[in-house]
Scaffold this active site. Structure first.
Site, mmCIF file in Angstrom:
data_model
loop_
_atom_site.group_PDB
_atom_site.id
_atom_site.type_symbol
_atom_site.label_atom_id
_atom_site.label_comp_id
_atom_site.label_asym_id
_atom_site.label_seq_id
_atom_site.Cartn_x
_atom_site.Cartn_y
_atom_site.Cartn_z
ATOM 1 N N HIS A 127 -10.358 -4.020 10.495
ATOM 2 C CA HIS A 127 -10.701 -3.645 9.124
ATOM 3 C C HIS A 127 -11.815 -2.599 9.058
ATOM 4 O O HIS A 127 -12.214 -2.201 7.963
ATOM 5 C CB HIS A 127 -11.133 -4.882 8.330
ATOM 6 C CG HIS A 127 -9.997 -5.757 7.910
ATOM 7 N ND1 HIS A 127 -9.043 -6.209 8.777
ATOM 8 C CD2 HIS A 127 -9.666 -6.248 6.685
ATOM 9 C CE1 HIS A 127 -8.175 -6.969 8.120
ATOM 10 N NE2 HIS A 127 -8.525 -6.993 6.846
ATOM 11 N N GLU A 139 0.810 -1.214 0.000
ATOM 12 C CA GLU A 139 0.000 0.000 0.000
ATOM 13 C C GLU A 139 0.848 1.271 0.000
ATOM 14 O O GLU A 139 0.526 2.241 -0.689
ATOM 15 C CB GLU A 139 -0.936 0.018 1.215
ATOM 16 C CG GLU A 139 -2.073 -0.983 1.149
ATOM 17 C CD GLU A 139 -1.709 -2.307 1.803
ATOM 18 O OE1 GLU A 139 -2.607 -3.137 1.992
ATOM 19 O OE2 GLU A 139 -0.509 -2.497 2.139
#
Length: 687
Positions: free
Chosen positions: A493, A431
């Site tokens: 998450h 990422e």
């Protein structure tokens, strides 16, 4: 020759070359950083001194550039990832004729100077990227390399016109940062042979020798990544340096890593090879000795350190650059004549695409949106937009191993070593590097890059997002799974603080569309905005299409906020909402309307867009007299008080989520119709 022998020899130069003019130019390039930092009392001279011979050879002998035209398309790119050594670049830009003057060096690190403390895109001619946070330049150089190779593959037709060498200068700190490893691994996998990293192997960091915390075999690591590794053992041997740099730019199917064994701060008698050489003035006596070693008077001033004969030699780069540019322009004109389709396509891309064609594609997506009331995740609509726009070629990107989950998969072939012109990029689980690579693609200029991951993982990307915003680069970060409604995957998450945090980044537009129509409306603006990066925040779960009962006006969506639903004149209260909470806000407003409350619901997909609107439009949507205001958003609410004031209220999520069905987690964390209704009642009563 040992350092102590060099320091005791007043007759010979420490620099070795059969060309006396080149020797003197390098002596100047070493002396200037020591002098400038001493005169100012702060700055970073050590690395700029140690790498000065390599920088001289690069800019005067090897680099494809024209100092008279810093934006020439055919130029090589130089990225200083070790941005604290900015004087290394500024000295070469001054000497080779980019328009800098000695006074610019004197004013370095000062307000409004053209020579800021770290390189900044747009402030200094010849600077290709803003750098400073270590390792970022390495990853963005990978993006530039990717974009250049694609440009050549799609348009160059084997001419090499659009495939420059991307040079990135990195230090030990850059290679300790994880982002450089992520990006270098991908560069090796993709065979980016137009990329050359010059590693300053000085084995010193701020706290001391690198082996206090960094003992790996860096050369072996880069070989394992798939890079070719070359060595410069003695940067003072200019012919040897030139030979290695010329070899480094040869295309072999692999990126090239050049390890340069330097001594930081050399030839300082007191600080060379020590952590003290990293930053700060060396001291009057030490700098005087440096000048003497470099065959200047110990009291030489700035002008004395730039003799006319040195400028006469280094400014030959202007003639050399003019010749290279003229040769390139001749080849470019021939390419335009013989490759009209490629030339036309490239011109359209450089302008941001064909506006009419982009509008038609978005119209097609809009026409396919289900009827009001249908449940469609905004990530799904966004995927349809990307697929519709893909044939226009203006967008290029991929995901961090999540293309299906985040709905950014597009048809075609992925980029790999054999297909540099691929339709999308597989970034892998990287990422941070992905975000910085996107910046490099954006700086290249032909494509609007996008990259996708889950919103909770945007935290990995913050340094790169910040630099993209600082440089005003139009990167699109596609973030899905936007709230605790993610559900069963649990709090690791489920983003809570991320949206509020991203909204604090200057020049970053955080956009959270409420339904399929708002997604398309947002893209109608995004395809034309080339001045701001955008965080596009999307739902995993289905949300109602046109929750107000009819599709909103696309022009109003692009203004950042609009009245989505209203009872009467909406004069009693306003409910502001974004994303999946808009439908909840409208349901709450209908309950209040049944009680006789004149309430308006304002959808605010992007507060920064709304803030840029004229005052009269903002007053029309949110009259200043309307003090009873409530915001609802499934995330931290602190930033919303600027819109509701001391009289208003925010219905938000102020703690981490938990594992369970998304709807149940939302209810447990207070994102309910009932809580919104109660908040509005309290606010009206208190105003």
């Amino acid at each position: 020759m040992r350092n102590d022998e060099l320091l005791s020899d007043d007759r010979a130069s420490i620099v070795r070359s059969p060309d006396p003019a080149q020797v003197r130019a390098v002596e100047t390039a070493i002396a200037l950083p020591a002098h400038v930092v001493q005169a100012k009392g702060h700055g970073h001279a050590g690395t700029a001194m140690a790498l000065a011979p390599v920088a001289h050879v690069l800019y005067s002998r090897v680099l494809r550039h024209d100092p008279a035209d810093p934006s020439w398309e055919g130029r090589d790119r130089v990225i200083l990832s070790a941005g604290h050594a900015s004087l290394l670049l500024y000295v070469q830009l001054l000497l080779t004729g980019y328009g800098l003057e000695p006074s610019d060096l004197e004013r370095s690190r000062g307000l409004d100077s053209r020579t800021p403390g770290h390189p900044e895109l747009g402030h200094t001619p010849g600077i290709e990227l803003s750098t400073g946070p270590l390792g970022q330049g390495v990853a963005s150089a990978v993006g530039m390399s990717l974009a250049s190779r694609r440009d050549e593959a799609l348009h160059g037709a084997g001419t090499g016109l659009f495939d420059p060498t991307v040079w990135v200068i990195a230090g030990d700190g850059c290679l300790e940062e994880g982002i450089s490893g992520e990006a270098s691994s991908l560069a090796g996998t993709l065979g980016l042979d137009n990329l050359v990293m010059l590693w300053d192997d000085n084995r010193i960091t701020i706290d001391g020798p690198t082996d206090l915390a960094f003992t790996e075999d860096v050369r072996a690591r880069y070989r394992a990544y798939g890079w070719r590794v070359l060595e410069i053992d003695d940067p003072l041997d200019l012919d040897a340096v030139e030979g290695v740099l010329r070899e480094a730019r040869e295309r072999t199917g692999r990126p090239t890593f050049v390890a340069i064994r330097t001594t930081i701060g050399f030839p300082s008698p007191a600080r060379a090879g020590t952590a003290a050489a990293h930053a700060g003035a060396f001291g009057v006596d030490d700098v005087a000795e440096v000048k003497r070693i470099l065959r200047f008077p110990p009291d030489a001033g700035l002008e004395d350190l730039i003799p006319d004969e040195v400028l006469a030699h280094t400014r030959q780069a202007l003639d050399r650059g003019a010749r290279m540019r003229e040769e390139w322009l001749i080849r470019f004109a021939e390419w335009e004549r013989t490759h009209r389709a490629e030339s036309s396509r490239r011109r359209v891309l450089s302008r941001g695409g064909d506006p009419e064609a982009l509008a038609r594609e978005l119209d097609t997506v809009s026409a396919g949106i289900p009827e009001p009331g249908a449940s469609v995740a905004t990530r799904a609509t966004n995927g349809r937009v990307l697929n519709a726009l893909a044939p226009q070629g203006v967008l290029w990107g991929g995901s961090a191993d999540l293309s299906d989950s985040t709905s950014v998969a597009v048809p075609g072939t992925g980029v790999d070593a054999a297909h540099p012109g691929g339709d999308f990029i597989r970034f892998g689980v990287r990422e941070h590097a992905m975000a910085a690579i996107l910046t490099g693609i954006a700086v290249h200029g032909l494509w609007r890059p996008f990259g996708s991951t889950y919103l909770a993982f945007s935290d990995y990307q913050r340094p790169s997002i910040r630099l993209a915003a600082l440089m005003r680069q139009p990167v699109v970060y596609v973030y899905t799974h936007d709230s605790v409604a993610v559900g069963e995957d649990g709090p690791t998450h489920q983003p809570v603080e991320q949206i509020a945090s991203l909204r604090t980044v200057p020049h970053l537009d955080v956009v959270r569309p409420a339904d399929a129509h708002e997604v398309v409306g947002v893209w109608r603006r995004l395809v034309h905005d080339r001045m701001h990066p955008t965080a596009l925040v999307l739902s995993r779960q289905g949300v109602p299409v046109a929750p107000a009962g009819a599709p909103p006006d696309p022009d109003l969506i692009a203004r950042g906020a609009y009245v989505a639903w209203m009872n009467g004149r909406g004069a009693d209260a306003a409910i502001l909402a974004t994303g999946s909470e808009l439908s909840l806000a409208i349901e709450a407003a209908k309950h209040l309307a049944d009680e006789g409350v004149q309430v308006r619901v304002v959808s605010m997909p992007c507060e920064t867009w709304f803030e840029r609107e004229p005052a009269d439009y903002r007053a029309e949507v949110l009259p200043s007299s309307l003090r009873a205001r409530v915001v609802v958003e499934a995330g931290r609410g602190a930033g919303w008080y600027k819109w509701v004031g001391l009289d208003g209220a925010v219905v938000s999520v102020e703690d981490f989520g938990e594992s369970g069905p998304g709807a149940a987690v939302l209810e447990r964390r207070g994102i309910t119709i009932g809580n919104v209704v109660e908040a509005v009642r309290r606010v009206i009563a208190g105003v």
